[in-house]
Design a protein around this motif. Structure first.
Motif, PDB file in Angstrom:
ATOM      1  N   UNK A   1       0.835  -1.202   0.000  1.00 22.65           N
ATOM      2  CA  UNK A   1       0.000   0.000   0.000  1.00 22.65           C
ATOM      3  C   UNK A   1       0.874   1.258   0.000  1.00 22.65           C
ATOM      4  N   UNK A   2       0.241   2.423  -0.152  1.00 23.24           N
ATOM      5  CA  UNK A   2       0.987   3.663  -0.383  1.00 23.24           C
ATOM      6  C   UNK A   2       1.863   4.057   0.810  1.00 23.24           C
ATOM      7  N   UNK A   3       1.374   3.849   2.029  1.00 22.62           N
ATOM      8  CA  UNK A   3       2.185   4.213   3.198  1.00 22.62           C
ATOM      9  C   UNK A   3       3.445   3.357   3.266  1.00 22.62           C
ATOM     10  N   UNK A   4       3.308   2.097   2.929  1.00 28.13           N
ATOM     11  CA  UNK A   4       4.469   1.216   2.916  1.00 28.13           C
ATOM     12  C   UNK A   4       5.436   1.609   1.802  1.00 28.13           C
TER      13      UNK A   4
ATOM     14  N   UNK B   1      -0.574  -0.260  -8.034  1.00 28.92           N
ATOM     15  CA  UNK B   1      -1.170   0.339  -9.232  1.00 28.92           C
ATOM     16  C   UNK B   1      -2.498  -0.359  -9.473  1.00 28.92           C
ATOM     17  N   UNK B   2      -3.595   0.385  -9.359  1.00 31.22           N
ATOM     18  CA  UNK B   2      -4.926  -0.224  -9.469  1.00 31.22           C
ATOM     19  C   UNK B   2      -5.090  -1.046 -10.742  1.00 31.22           C
ATOM     20  N   UNK B   3      -4.673  -0.461 -11.871  1.00 32.40           N
ATOM     21  CA  UNK B   3      -4.892  -1.145 -13.149  1.00 32.40           C
ATOM     22  C   UNK B   3      -4.180  -2.489 -13.200  1.00 32.40           C
TER      23      UNK B   3
ATOM     24  N   UNK C   1      -6.240  -2.380   6.614  1.00 32.90           N
ATOM     25  CA  UNK C   1      -7.215  -2.990   5.705  1.00 32.90           C
ATOM     26  C   UNK C   1      -8.306  -2.014   5.285  1.00 32.90           C
ATOM     27  N   UNK C   2      -8.350  -0.842   5.933  1.00 28.77           N
ATOM     28  CA  UNK C   2      -9.411   0.121   5.636  1.00 28.77           C
ATOM     29  C   UNK C   2      -8.944   1.288   4.778  1.00 28.77           C
TER      30      UNK C   2
ATOM     31  N   UNK D   1      -9.264  -0.960   0.116  1.00 22.94           N
ATOM     32  CA  UNK D   1     -10.706  -1.136  -0.044  1.00 22.94           C
ATOM     33  C   UNK D   1     -11.066  -1.352  -1.517  1.00 22.94           C
ATOM     34  N   UNK D   2     -10.384  -0.636  -2.407  1.00 19.85           N
ATOM     35  CA  UNK D   2     -10.672  -0.805  -3.840  1.00 19.85           C
ATOM     36  C   UNK D   2     -10.334  -2.221  -4.300  1.00 19.85           C
ATOM     37  N   UNK D   3      -9.250  -2.759  -3.764  1.00 13.77           N
ATOM     38  CA  UNK D   3      -8.866  -4.130  -4.131  1.00 13.77           C
ATOM     39  C   UNK D   3      -9.890  -5.123  -3.601  1.00 13.77           C
TER      40      UNK D   3
END
Length: 398
Positions: free
Chosen positions: A272-275, A298-300, A316-317, A322-324
């Motif tokens: 995730x972005x923070x990591x 990367x979502x795509x 996890x929130x 959440x999008x994944x």
């Protein structure tokens, strides 16, 4: 008189900092801080330095030496606070620990959940970190250094890159402080490495796994890797939820290393972005994290992923997770927490049996029901040594 006091990290895991006076030399072993797991946690974030300065010393300026065993937050979190007051004490660590400590202190806000980050950490100034790190002097492993009537040596402890045990010799006694250590080889670090003929009178042993069902509440390393292997072979996606982001980086490196060796199926690892921000900070000190398999979120790419993959997050929130999870194509096995790289229960007993100290002080541990290392050791070596769990803020004569 030779004495010892746990200012934190005695009969608890967290805020490790230990005062030791040996042959008139005042020593501080580690400068940790506590990690808050909830908003209801009202314990002081720093170890009880005020107890030390009210009962034993006139101030931290009376400290002669400070040793840092390794760069995890619960062992270095109060270093800027201590360095500012212990004006006469040089601070010693391995080169790797110095670099990782600098990184940890500058990224603490990222390394813990923001709502649990104490005010003292949020308000920590860059200049305070600069001043503390400037005082840290690199030490090499296996080399003995003299100071007044004592000498000290660093030995590799495993557990994390740069980790060190501290061996201190005086005319009266020899003390070994283990810090957190490992008794088996891992992809990033080998097990601890001590000379076979080391004379140890007092063993200050970090004993996280000394009580309970012979293992830490964290996932056992071998069990975790086995389960990961099985799930990936079953074509399952895995999401690891880790509380501490810097340990998340270590875990990513472990997984990537096992895949490189062929010990795990080769799949893509996302974070995730923070990591990612922590990973970027590691990259800045030439500690490579990203690779052919370790990718940024990367979502795509993730939504199009048809092969099994691993996702590592501290939350996890958060929006990207959440999008994944909301994408029905992504079905996950979720594992909370990563492996514990602390010494095993049997490894703790082996260290005591091997070096036969006269006194064993157990720190960095929480007594709980189940197996009891004190009873086990006394069963086979009764009256050969004293052993006890150290209470915080209690002064022990050695």
């Amino acid at each position: 008189m030779n004495q010892f006091m746990a200012l934190g990290g005695g009969n608890e895991v967290g805020a490790s900092s230990y005062y030791l006076t040996l042959d008139g030399v005042n020593i501080l072993l580690d400068c940790g801080a506590r990690v808050y797991s909830s908003l209801r946690d009202r314990r002081p974030i720093y170890p009880a330095y005020e107890t030390l300065t009210s009962k034993v010393l006139d101030g931290l300026f009376e400290l002669d030496l400070i040793f840092i065993s390794h760069s995890h937050y619960d062992h270095i979190g109060s270093l800027p606070h201590v360095a500012k007051q212990a004006i006469n004490a040089p601070i010693y660590a391995t080169h790797t620990t110095k670099e990782f400590t600098d990184l940890q202190l500058r990224t603490l806000k990222l390394g813990m959940s923001e709502k649990h980050t104490p005010k003292k950490i949020r308000e920590l100034k860059e200049t305070e970190i600069d001043s503390a790190i400037d005082k840290v002097i690199d030490l090499s492993y296996d080399k003995t250094y003299p100071y007044k009537n004592i000498s000290y040596t660093f030995y590799a402890s495993g557990h994390i890159s740069g980790g060190a045990m501290v061996y201190i010799q005086s005319k009266d006694m020899n003390v070994l402080y283990t810090g957190d250590f490992s008794d088996q080889d891992y992809p990033l670090t080998p097990s601890y490495n001590l000379p076979k003929n080391l004379k140890v009178d007092v063993l200050i042993m970090s004993a996280t796994k000394a009580f309970g069902k012979y293992k830490d509440i964290s996932y056992d390393y071998n069990e975790l890797i086995y389960d990961t292997h099985v799930m990936l072979n079953q074509k399952k996606n895995i999401m690891f939820k880790l509380f501490n982001l810097t340990k998340g980086i270590e875990f990513i490196k472990i997984l990537d290393g096992l895949m490189e060796k062929g010990d795990l199926p080769k799949v893509t690892i996302y974070m995730n972005h923070r990591l990612e921000k922590i990973a970027d900070a590691y990259e800045d000190i030439d500690f490579s994290v990203f690779s052919e398999r370790v990718r940024r979120h990367t979502d795509n790419l993730i939504h199009k992923q048809k092969k099994p993959f691993i996702y590592i997050t501290d939350d996890l929130k958060c929006a990207e997770v959440r999008r994944i999870l909301d994408n029905k194509q992504n079905q996950f096995e979720t594992i909370n927490d990563g492996p514990s790289l602390h010494c095993s229960y049997e490894g703790l007993k082996t260290l005591v049996y091997k070096y036969r100290p006269k006194k064993v002080l157990l720190v960095h541990t929480t007594p709980r029901p189940g197996g009891n290392i004190i009873d086990d050791l006394n069963k086979y070596a009764k009256d050969q040594f004293e052993i006890e769990v150290v209470e915080n803020e209690k002064l022990y004569n050695l």
